[in-house]
Scaffold this active site. Structure first.
Site, PDB file in Angstrom:
ATOM      1  N   GLU A   1       0.850  -1.204   0.000  1.00  7.97           N
ATOM      2  CA  GLU A   1       0.000   0.000   0.000  1.00  7.97           C
ATOM      3  C   GLU A   1       0.881   1.247   0.000  1.00  7.97           C
ATOM      4  O   GLU A   1       2.024   1.212   0.473  1.00  7.97           O
ATOM      5  CB  GLU A   1      -0.903  -0.073   1.246  1.00  7.97           C
ATOM      6  CG  GLU A   1      -1.762   1.127   1.537  1.00  7.97           C
ATOM      7  CD  GLU A   1      -2.845   1.419   0.510  1.00  7.97           C
ATOM      8  OE1 GLU A   1      -2.492   1.595  -0.676  1.00  7.97           O
ATOM      9  OE2 GLU A   1      -4.025   1.529   0.889  1.00  7.97           O
ATOM     10  N   ASP A   2       0.343   2.345  -0.518  1.00 10.17           N
ATOM     11  CA  ASP A   2       1.114   3.598  -0.509  1.00 10.17           C
ATOM     12  C   ASP A   2       1.117   4.256   0.871  1.00 10.17           C
ATOM     13  O   ASP A   2       2.153   4.674   1.369  1.00 10.17           O
ATOM     14  CB  ASP A   2       0.591   4.576  -1.585  1.00 10.17           C
ATOM     15  CG  ASP A   2      -0.928   4.822  -1.498  1.00 10.17           C
ATOM     16  OD1 ASP A   2      -1.602   4.216  -0.636  1.00 10.17           O
ATOM     17  OD2 ASP A   2      -1.439   5.611  -2.313  1.00 10.17           O
TER      18      ASP A   2
ATOM     19  N   ASP B   1      -3.773   5.602   6.560  1.00 11.67           N
ATOM     20  CA  ASP B   1      -4.217   6.849   7.171  1.00 11.67           C
ATOM     21  C   ASP B   1      -5.211   6.505   8.291  1.00 11.67           C
ATOM     22  O   ASP B   1      -4.795   6.189   9.401  1.00 11.67           O
ATOM     23  CB  ASP B   1      -4.837   7.678   6.030  1.00 11.67           C
ATOM     24  CG  ASP B   1      -5.260   9.066   6.437  1.00 11.67           C
ATOM     25  OD1 ASP B   1      -4.771   9.551   7.465  1.00 11.67           O
ATOM     26  OD2 ASP B   1      -6.075   9.680   5.726  1.00 11.67           O
TER      27      ASP B   1
HETATM   28  P1  IMP Z   1      -7.361   5.055   4.878  1.00 17.28           P
HETATM   29  O1  IMP Z   1      -8.468   4.111   4.546  1.00 17.28           O
HETATM   30  O2  IMP Z   1      -7.884   6.312   5.550  1.00 17.28           O
HETATM   31  O3  IMP Z   1      -6.231   4.439   5.655  1.00 17.28           O
HETATM   32  O4  IMP Z   1      -6.828   5.630   3.529  1.00 17.28           O
HETATM   33  C1  IMP Z   1      -5.966   4.986   2.742  1.00 17.28           C
HETATM   34  C2  IMP Z   1      -5.991   5.606   1.359  1.00 17.28           C
HETATM   35  O5  IMP Z   1      -6.314   7.008   1.393  1.00 17.28           O
HETATM   36  C3  IMP Z   1      -4.642   5.522   0.720  1.00 17.28           C
HETATM   37  O6  IMP Z   1      -4.523   4.365  -0.039  1.00 17.28           O
HETATM   38  C4  IMP Z   1      -4.610   6.769  -0.140  1.00 17.28           C
HETATM   39  O7  IMP Z   1      -5.160   6.484  -1.408  1.00 17.28           O
HETATM   40  C5  IMP Z   1      -5.482   7.751   0.537  1.00 17.28           C
HETATM   41  N1  IMP Z   1      -4.714   8.735   1.326  1.00 17.28           N
HETATM   42  C6  IMP Z   1      -4.622   8.834   2.654  1.00 17.28           C
HETATM   43  N2  IMP Z   1      -3.834   9.845   3.035  1.00 17.28           N
HETATM   44  C7  IMP Z   1      -3.390  10.400   1.891  1.00 17.28           C
HETATM   45  C8  IMP Z   1      -2.491  11.502   1.615  1.00 17.28           C
HETATM   46  O8  IMP Z   1      -1.924  12.176   2.494  1.00 17.28           O
HETATM   47  N3  IMP Z   1      -2.289  11.747   0.295  1.00 17.28           N
HETATM   48  C9  IMP Z   1      -2.868  11.049  -0.702  1.00 17.28           C
HETATM   49  N4  IMP Z   1      -3.681  10.018  -0.487  1.00 17.28           N
HETATM   50  C10 IMP Z   1      -3.951   9.698   0.797  1.00 17.28           C
HETATM   51 MG    MG Z   2      -4.774   4.534  -2.270  1.00 23.14          MG
END
Ligand code: IMP
Ligand code: MG
Length: 182
Positions: A104-105, A108
């Site tokens: 994963e990139d 968050d």
């Molecule tokens: P989560 O479900 O909130 O953990 O989000 C994960 C996804 O949100 C990642 O795979 C990213 O695509 C996107 N994301 C979260 N934070 C960032 C950021 O700072 N920049 C760009 N994409 C983000």
């Molecule tokens: Mg993503």
């Protein structure tokens, strides 16, 4: 006539290309050591954000891995998590009895990865581990077990090296904090 402003003017550098490269080669070495005796390691990249990290990381894994991808989204066009996760393109093959490494990139809120871990564990892999380039732990709403982390970063919206803002900036060779309008 004014010269056009750079398309990167709102982005403050956070991680340079050499820093990314050095850390990713270390991660590749570590993964290689851990999975040396694996009968079958499948690296599952989460599109689209992982594409540059994935491409660089797998070249530092010195094992006969299989490369697979899954399309998943929890963000629309905004910079805040919607909490809604959907698989837009699923795996084409079974991962039963395979060692699975999810690439994963960024993690968050953790909602995307938590959903995916639950989903994948029902498919009975031999092992299931998470590898993320970036971790933003301050915003976590669900705990996520992460085996490999590239960099832990503060609660800022970052772009570049695969990460986008409304589809843009993925092709930036480094990672920076976005300071413009969203
Ligand atoms: P989560 O479900 O909130 O953990 O989000 C994960 C996804 O949100 C990642 O795979 C990213 O695509 C996107 N994301 C979260 N934070 C960032 C950021 O700072 N920049 C760009 N994409 C983000
Ligand atoms: Mg993503």
């Amino acid at each position: 006539m004014q010269p056009p402003q750079s398309w990167t003017r709102d982005i403050e550098p956070l991680l340079t290309a050499p820093q990314l490269n050095e850390r990713i080669s270390e991660m590749g070495r570590e993964i290689t050591e851990t999975f040396r005796d694996s009968p079958e390691l499948v690296a599952v990249g989460i599109l689209k954000g992982c594409f540059l990290f994935y491409a660089d990381l797998v070249r530092h894994i010195d094992l006969p891995i299989k490369c697979e991808f899954i399309g998943i989204s929890s963000y629309a066009d905004a910079t805040t998590s919607s909490g809604v996760v959907k698989i837009s393109s699923d795996l084409k093959y079974s991962i039963e009895d395979k060692d699975v490494l999810i690439i994963e990139d960024i993690i968050d809120t953790g909602l995307t990865m938590s959903y995916l871990l639950n989903n994948f564990s029902t498919r009975k892999p031999r092992s299931l581990n998470v590898c993320t380039l970036l971790d933003k732990p301050e915003r976590r709403v669900v705990p996520v077990p992460i085996e490999y982390t590239g960099f832990t970063i503060p609660d800022r919206f970052v772009v570049g090296y695969g990460l986008d803002l409304a589809g843009r900036y993925r092709n930036l060779p480094h990672i920076g904090v976005y300071h413009g309008e969203t």
